[in-house]
Enzyme design. Structure first.
Site, PDB file in Angstrom:
ATOM      1  N   ASP A   1       0.874  -1.174   0.000  1.00 19.55           N
ATOM      2  CA  ASP A   1       0.000   0.000   0.000  1.00 19.55           C
ATOM      3  C   ASP A   1       0.914   1.227   0.000  1.00 19.55           C
ATOM      4  OD1 ASP A   1       0.956   0.231   2.589  1.00 19.55           O
ATOM      5  OD2 ASP A   1      -1.008   0.319   3.553  1.00 19.55           O
TER       6      ASP A   1
ATOM      7  N   ARG B   1       9.747 -33.601   9.510  1.00 18.95           N
ATOM      8  CA  ARG B   1       8.798 -33.415  10.614  1.00 18.95           C
ATOM      9  C   ARG B   1       7.960 -32.149  10.439  1.00 18.95           C
ATOM     10  NH1 ARG B   1      13.551 -31.176  12.352  1.00 18.95           N
ATOM     11  NH2 ARG B   1      13.462 -29.409  13.801  1.00 18.95           N
ATOM     12  N   HIS B   2       8.465 -31.208   9.658  1.00 20.66           N
ATOM     13  CA  HIS B   2       7.722 -29.952   9.454  1.00 20.66           C
ATOM     14  C   HIS B   2       6.553 -30.129   8.486  1.00 20.66           C
ATOM     15  CE1 HIS B   2      10.846 -28.115  11.731  1.00 20.66           C
ATOM     16  NE2 HIS B   2      11.771 -28.536  10.871  1.00 20.66           N
TER      17      HIS B   2
ATOM     18  N   THR C   1       3.308  -1.244   8.743  1.00 16.47           N
ATOM     19  CA  THR C   1       3.813  -2.124   9.809  1.00 16.47           C
ATOM     20  C   THR C   1       4.094  -3.547   9.331  1.00 16.47           C
ATOM     21  OG1 THR C   1       1.553  -2.750  10.344  1.00 16.47           O
ATOM     22  CG2 THR C   1       2.514  -0.902  11.604  1.00 16.47           C
TER      23      THR C   1
ATOM     24  N   CYS D   1       3.507  -3.059   3.967  1.00 22.47           N
ATOM     25  CA  CYS D   1       2.648  -1.935   4.360  1.00 22.47           C
ATOM     26  C   CYS D   1       3.415  -1.151   5.426  1.00 22.47           C
ATOM     27  CB  CYS D   1       1.254  -2.388   4.807  1.00 22.47           C
ATOM     28  SG  CYS D   1       1.174  -3.418   6.271  1.00 22.47           S
TER      29      CYS D   1
ATOM     30  N   HIS E   1      10.772 -24.128   8.080  1.00 25.96           N
ATOM     31  CA  HIS E   1       9.851 -24.887   8.932  1.00 25.96           C
ATOM     32  C   HIS E   1       8.380 -24.717   8.568  1.00 25.96           C
ATOM     33  CE1 HIS E   1      12.854 -25.281  12.553  1.00 25.96           C
ATOM     34  NE2 HIS E   1      13.386 -25.642  11.400  1.00 25.96           N
ATOM     35  N   ASN E   2       7.992 -23.505   8.155  1.00 29.22           N
ATOM     36  CA  ASN E   2       6.560 -23.244   7.915  1.00 29.22           C
ATOM     37  C   ASN E   2       6.197 -23.233   6.437  1.00 29.22           C
ATOM     38  OD1 ASN E   2       7.248 -20.582  10.170  1.00 29.22           O
ATOM     39  ND2 ASN E   2       6.431 -22.549  10.814  1.00 29.22           N
TER      40      ASN E   2
ATOM     41  N   ARG F   1       7.614   1.199   8.001  1.00 23.97           N
ATOM     42  CA  ARG F   1       7.796   2.138   9.116  1.00 23.97           C
ATOM     43  C   ARG F   1       8.466   1.462  10.309  1.00 23.97           C
ATOM     44  NH1 ARG F   1       1.584   4.194   8.345  1.00 23.97           N
ATOM     45  NH2 ARG F   1       1.911   5.218   6.353  1.00 23.97           N
TER      46      ARG F   1
HETATM   47  C1  RB5 Z   1      -1.528   2.856   6.411  1.00 22.84           C
HETATM   48  O1  RB5 Z   1      -1.574   4.076   7.069  1.00 22.84           O
HETATM   49  C2  RB5 Z   1      -1.235   1.750   7.403  1.00 22.84           C
HETATM   50  O2  RB5 Z   1      -2.312   1.547   8.244  1.00 22.84           O
HETATM   51  C3  RB5 Z   1      -0.881   0.462   6.663  1.00 22.84           C
HETATM   52  O3  RB5 Z   1       0.188   0.696   5.819  1.00 22.84           O
HETATM   53  C4  RB5 Z   1      -0.477  -0.720   7.513  1.00 22.84           C
HETATM   54  O4  RB5 Z   1       0.491  -0.367   8.447  1.00 22.84           O
HETATM   55  C5  RB5 Z   1      -1.564  -1.504   8.091  1.00 22.84           C
HETATM   56  O5  RB5 Z   1      -1.348  -2.494   8.788  1.00 22.84           O
END
Ligand code: RB5
Length: 149
Positions: A8, A132-133, A67, A65, A98-99, A109
């Site tokens: 995004d 095993r995985h 976070t 994104c 493993h996954n 950010r």
């Molecule tokens: C966008 O502002 C923010 O919410 C998005 O990039 C993300 O971090 C959502 O999880």
């Protein structure tokens, strides 16, 4: 194997850096957007990348994104997707081994560009160990099969 990427607006700059980095290593990366810093909704991009990843079980995806969390919450609700939100290289390696992770989620950010590129490399260079995985990944897949949505 196809590599599909998406972000995004909150992950746009890091997505562009990752694309540049992967291109310099010879990867052919399909970009599902977003294509500018204009505000957009991360579920829309996550849906597109997940659909492309599911076209072939060798495919891998990267979602960015702000976070990395919104993308990972969405992607992990899609049947067949095992998305891993990583902020360190150890987790990135282990989640492939493993996954059998098929989508890597990053937060622009949260994680600096240098570390993010190392995480991408570590994740792409590792492979699923099976053994095993496999039994445990099968349990996750079974949960997907039992869902009737
Ligand atoms: C966008 O502002 C923010 O919410 C998005 O990039 C993300 O971090 C959502 O999880």
């Amino acid at each position: 194997m196809k590599l599909i990427i998406g972000s995004d607006h909150g992950g746009f700059i890091l997505k562009e850096k990752i694309k540049e980095h992967l291109a310099s290593k010879g990867y052919d990366v399909a970009d599902e957007g977003t294509y500018s810093l204009d505000s957009c909704d991360y579920p829309v991009i996550a849906e597109k990348v997940c659909a492309k990843v599911l076209e072939d079980n060798q495919n891998l995806g990267i979602l960015v994104c702000g976070t990395g969390i919104g993308m990972s919450i969405y992607a992990n609700k899609v049947k067949g997707i095992r998305a891993s939100h990583c902020t360190d290289t150890f987790s990135a390696r282990l989640t492939r081994q493993h996954n059998d992770s098929n989508i890597l989620c990053l937060g622009e950010r949260i994680t600096g560009v240098g570390l993010a590129l190392d995480i991408v490399d570590e994740w792409l260079n590792a492979s699923f160990e099976g053994g095993r995985h496999q039994k445990r990944v099968d349990m996750i897949n079974k949960l997907d099969m039992e869902r009737n949505d």
